[in-house]
Write a protein that holds these residues in place. Structure first.
Motif, mmCIF file in Angstrom:
data_model
loop_
_atom_site.group_PDB
_atom_site.id
_atom_site.type_symbol
_atom_site.label_atom_id
_atom_site.label_comp_id
_atom_site.label_asym_id
_atom_site.label_seq_id
_atom_site.Cartn_x
_atom_site.Cartn_y
_atom_site.Cartn_z
ATOM 1 N N ILE A 208 57.479 7.465 -15.252
ATOM 2 C CA ILE A 208 57.232 7.175 -16.514
ATOM 3 C C ILE A 208 55.624 6.755 -16.543
ATOM 4 C CG2 ILE A 208 57.519 5.317 -18.169
ATOM 5 C CD1 ILE A 208 60.621 5.342 -17.245
ATOM 6 N N THR A 209 55.075 5.942 -15.407
ATOM 7 C CA THR A 209 53.582 5.684 -15.339
ATOM 8 C C THR A 209 52.910 6.913 -15.370
ATOM 9 O OG1 THR A 209 54.312 3.812 -14.085
ATOM 10 C CG2 THR A 209 52.145 4.311 -14.079
ATOM 11 N N MET A 210 53.301 7.662 -14.472
ATOM 12 C CA MET A 210 52.746 8.954 -14.319
ATOM 13 C C MET A 210 52.524 9.709 -15.814
ATOM 14 S SD MET A 210 53.358 12.662 -12.083
ATOM 15 C CE MET A 210 54.577 13.330 -13.099
ATOM 16 N N ILE A 211 53.451 9.878 -16.490
ATOM 17 C CA ILE A 211 53.497 10.524 -17.901
ATOM 18 C C ILE A 211 52.621 9.763 -18.675
ATOM 19 C CG2 ILE A 211 54.947 11.227 -20.032
ATOM 20 C CD1 ILE A 211 55.540 12.559 -17.342
ATOM 21 N N ILE A 212 52.695 8.437 -18.805
ATOM 22 C CA ILE A 212 51.494 7.779 -19.483
ATOM 23 C C ILE A 212 50.034 8.046 -19.073
ATOM 24 C CG2 ILE A 212 50.875 5.323 -19.894
ATOM 25 C CD1 ILE A 212 53.605 4.331 -19.751
ATOM 26 N N SER A 213 49.925 8.350 -17.833
ATOM 27 C CA SER A 213 48.529 8.700 -17.287
ATOM 28 C C SER A 213 48.387 10.020 -17.993
ATOM 29 C CB SER A 213 48.553 8.737 -16.028
ATOM 30 O OG SER A 213 49.007 7.382 -15.259
ATOM 31 N N HIS A 214 49.060 10.809 -18.164
ATOM 32 C CA HIS A 214 48.875 12.149 -18.861
ATOM 33 C C HIS A 214 48.190 11.916 -20.164
ATOM 34 C CE1 HIS A 214 50.686 13.984 -15.343
ATOM 35 N NE2 HIS A 214 50.123 15.046 -15.792
ATOM 36 N N ILE A 215 48.729 10.779 -20.770
ATOM 37 C CA ILE A 215 48.338 10.500 -22.348
ATOM 38 C C ILE A 215 46.743 10.131 -22.211
ATOM 39 C CG2 ILE A 215 48.489 9.108 -24.186
ATOM 40 C CD1 ILE A 215 51.513 8.572 -23.402
ATOM 41 N N MET B 148 60.362 -1.251 -13.968
ATOM 42 C CA MET B 148 59.094 -1.423 -14.828
ATOM 43 C C MET B 148 58.945 -3.028 -15.048
ATOM 44 S SD MET B 148 58.027 1.641 -15.338
ATOM 45 C CE MET B 148 56.980 1.471 -16.735
ATOM 46 N N LYS B 149 59.884 -3.612 -15.477
ATOM 47 C CA LYS B 149 59.511 -5.018 -15.967
ATOM 48 C C LYS B 149 58.961 -5.922 -14.712
ATOM 49 C CE LYS B 149 63.398 -5.274 -19.203
ATOM 50 N NZ LYS B 149 64.762 -6.007 -19.308
ATOM 51 N N LEU B 150 59.412 -5.634 -13.261
ATOM 52 C CA LEU B 150 59.044 -6.124 -12.250
ATOM 53 C C LEU B 150 57.611 -5.860 -11.960
ATOM 54 C CD1 LEU B 150 62.108 -5.737 -9.795
ATOM 55 C CD2 LEU B 150 61.051 -8.083 -10.704
ATOM 56 N N LYS B 151 57.300 -4.520 -12.285
ATOM 57 C CA LYS B 151 55.752 -4.025 -12.021
ATOM 58 C C LYS B 151 54.880 -4.802 -12.897
ATOM 59 C CE LYS B 151 53.826 0.491 -11.618
ATOM 60 N NZ LYS B 151 53.964 1.948 -12.045
ATOM 61 N N TYR B 152 55.203 -5.181 -13.899
ATOM 62 C CA TYR B 152 54.164 -6.073 -14.823
ATOM 63 C C TYR B 152 54.638 -7.470 -15.171
ATOM 64 C CZ TYR B 152 52.929 -0.811 -15.722
ATOM 65 O OH TYR B 152 52.311 0.079 -15.400
ATOM 66 N N LYS B 153 55.246 -8.071 -14.117
ATOM 67 C CA LYS B 153 55.853 -9.345 -14.429
ATOM 68 C C LYS B 153 54.676 -10.269 -14.151
ATOM 69 C CE LYS B 153 59.068 -12.611 -12.455
ATOM 70 N NZ LYS B 153 60.201 -12.927 -11.202
ATOM 71 N N ASN B 154 54.843 -11.287 -15.121
ATOM 72 C CA ASN B 154 53.774 -12.494 -15.174
ATOM 73 C C ASN B 154 52.265 -11.847 -15.522
ATOM 74 O OD1 ASN B 154 55.596 -14.403 -14.383
ATOM 75 N ND2 ASN B 154 55.353 -13.978 -12.263
ATOM 76 N N SER B 155 52.311 -10.406 -16.155
ATOM 77 C CA SER B 155 51.144 -9.861 -16.453
ATOM 78 C C SER B 155 51.043 -10.020 -18.020
ATOM 79 C CB SER B 155 51.068 -8.371 -16.096
ATOM 80 O OG SER B 155 50.288 -7.765 -16.742
ATOM 81 N N ILE B 156 49.764 -10.339 -18.429
ATOM 82 C CA ILE B 156 49.609 -10.494 -19.795
ATOM 83 C C ILE B 156 49.678 -9.464 -20.652
ATOM 84 C CG2 ILE B 156 47.595 -11.705 -21.408
ATOM 85 C CD1 ILE B 156 46.538 -13.388 -19.394
ATOM 86 N N LEU B 157 48.710 -8.297 -20.258
ATOM 87 C CA LEU B 157 49.022 -7.076 -20.790
ATOM 88 C C LEU B 157 50.048 -6.175 -20.689
ATOM 89 C CD1 LEU B 157 44.935 -6.032 -20.278
ATOM 90 C CD2 LEU B 157 46.105 -7.157 -22.246
ATOM 91 N N GLY B 158 51.019 -6.621 -19.647
ATOM 92 C CA GLY B 158 52.244 -5.833 -19.485
ATOM 93 C C GLY B 158 51.953 -4.429 -19.090
ATOM 94 N N ILE B 159 52.567 -3.526 -19.975
ATOM 95 C CA ILE B 159 52.731 -2.299 -19.780
ATOM 96 C C ILE B 159 51.308 -1.529 -20.071
ATOM 97 C CG2 ILE B 159 53.617 -1.573 -22.029
ATOM 98 C CD1 ILE B 159 55.456 0.591 -20.753
ATOM 99 N N GLN C 6 52.394 8.717 -3.678
ATOM 100 C CA GLN C 6 52.237 7.865 -3.119
ATOM 101 C C GLN C 6 52.768 6.597 -3.529
ATOM 102 O OE1 GLN C 6 48.168 6.557 -2.484
ATOM 103 N NE2 GLN C 6 48.525 5.496 -0.582
ATOM 104 N N ALA C 7 53.096 6.061 -4.636
ATOM 105 C CA ALA C 7 53.605 5.040 -5.141
ATOM 106 C C ALA C 7 55.196 5.174 -5.109
ATOM 107 C CB ALA C 7 53.250 4.778 -6.528
#
Length: 258
Positions: free
Chosen positions: A115-122, A23-34, A78-79
């Motif tokens: 986890i990302t998929m669960i967030i998408s359901h929100i 999860m951290k690598l996915k949003y590494k160096n990203s301003i908005l992160g998760i 796919q991911a």
């Protein structure tokens, strides 16, 4: 096999740490992160609503939601499969240094995308409120559908990640297959729109029935038929066991092949 599965459970803390790292690598160096996990599906909803309702003028009710409900599980599939295919190769230094059930590596990739998929359901629930889609008791079936989808993805990912260690071309083949697989999955169309005999061919796709079940629960507000749900869970469980078995049999060769 049972001992191997118990071993994975024993190393659950390592699985949790690797999932967190993914999860951290996915949003590494990203301003908005998760926050991107929320922004991306929200933008998808806005774009689809504009494209299908205003430009294409689709007459199907809530067509933007219809497509979005299909895309959420598809993006997870796919991911997860694409990223986990090379997961053992990408973590070969870790594999060579310490002992742990190697299946934890592809499973951590799947968990991060789950986890990302669960967030998408929100975001999806918010969109359902916006489009006045009724929330029904059928939503209690949603976690069960998540589990079934997870088992399917895990089974396929375990096979591919273990075989790719020896045959590196598999990852390139997977990319090509996904191009065709997307159009053979009822993501942007309904299964009822597909004429015979192509309808039966598309139903052989392990993701087809799952996407239809997601729409049945979320958009139609109906409970899935018991036999359909039980059959879907049955093949997902079998697929997971096959994937775990193949990975277990292949794991002992990783040291030589890496």
């Amino acid at each position: 096999m049972i001992d191997y599965l118990k071993n994975i459970i024993y190393y659950k803390d390592l699985l949790g740490n690797l999932t967190s790292n993914e999860m951290k690598l996915k949003y590494k160096n990203s301003i908005l992160g998760i926050l991107w996990s929320y922004i991306y599906p929200l933008m998808m909803i806005i774009i689809y609503n504009f494209a299908f309702k205003i430009i294409l003028r689709m007459t199907i009710d809530n067509f933007a939601l219809f497509v979005f409900i299909g895309l959420i599980p598809w993006n997870f599939v796919q991911a997860s499969i694409s990223q986990s295919t090379n997961s053992i190769i990408n973590n070969q230094n870790l594999v060579k240094k310490i002992y742990f059930p190697r299946a934890i590596i592809p499973l951590s990739v799947i968990n991060a995308n789950f986890i990302t998929m669960i967030i998408s359901h929100i975001i999806l629930f918010g969109a359902m409120l916006f489009f006045n889609v009724e929330f029904t008791l059928s939503l209690i079936m949603l976690p069960f559908l998540w589990i079934i989808l997870y088992l399917v993805v895990a089974g396929i990912s375990l096979v591919l990640s273990s075989v790719t260690v020896k045959y590196r071309d598999i990852s390139h083949i997977v990319d090509v297959v996904f191009m065709a697989w997307f159009y053979l999955t009822p993501v942007i169309y309904s299964l009822s729109m597909v004429p015979e005999p192509f309808n039966k061919i598309i139903q052989l796709n392990p993701i087809t029935n799952l996407i239809e079940l997601f729409r049945e629960v979320l958009l139609k507000g109906d409970f899935p038929r018991f036999l359909n749900l039980a059959g879907t869970f049955g093949y997902s469980f079998v697929l997971f066991i096959i994937g775990l078995y193949v990975f277990y049999r292949r794991e002992k060769n990783f040291g030589e092949e890496l």
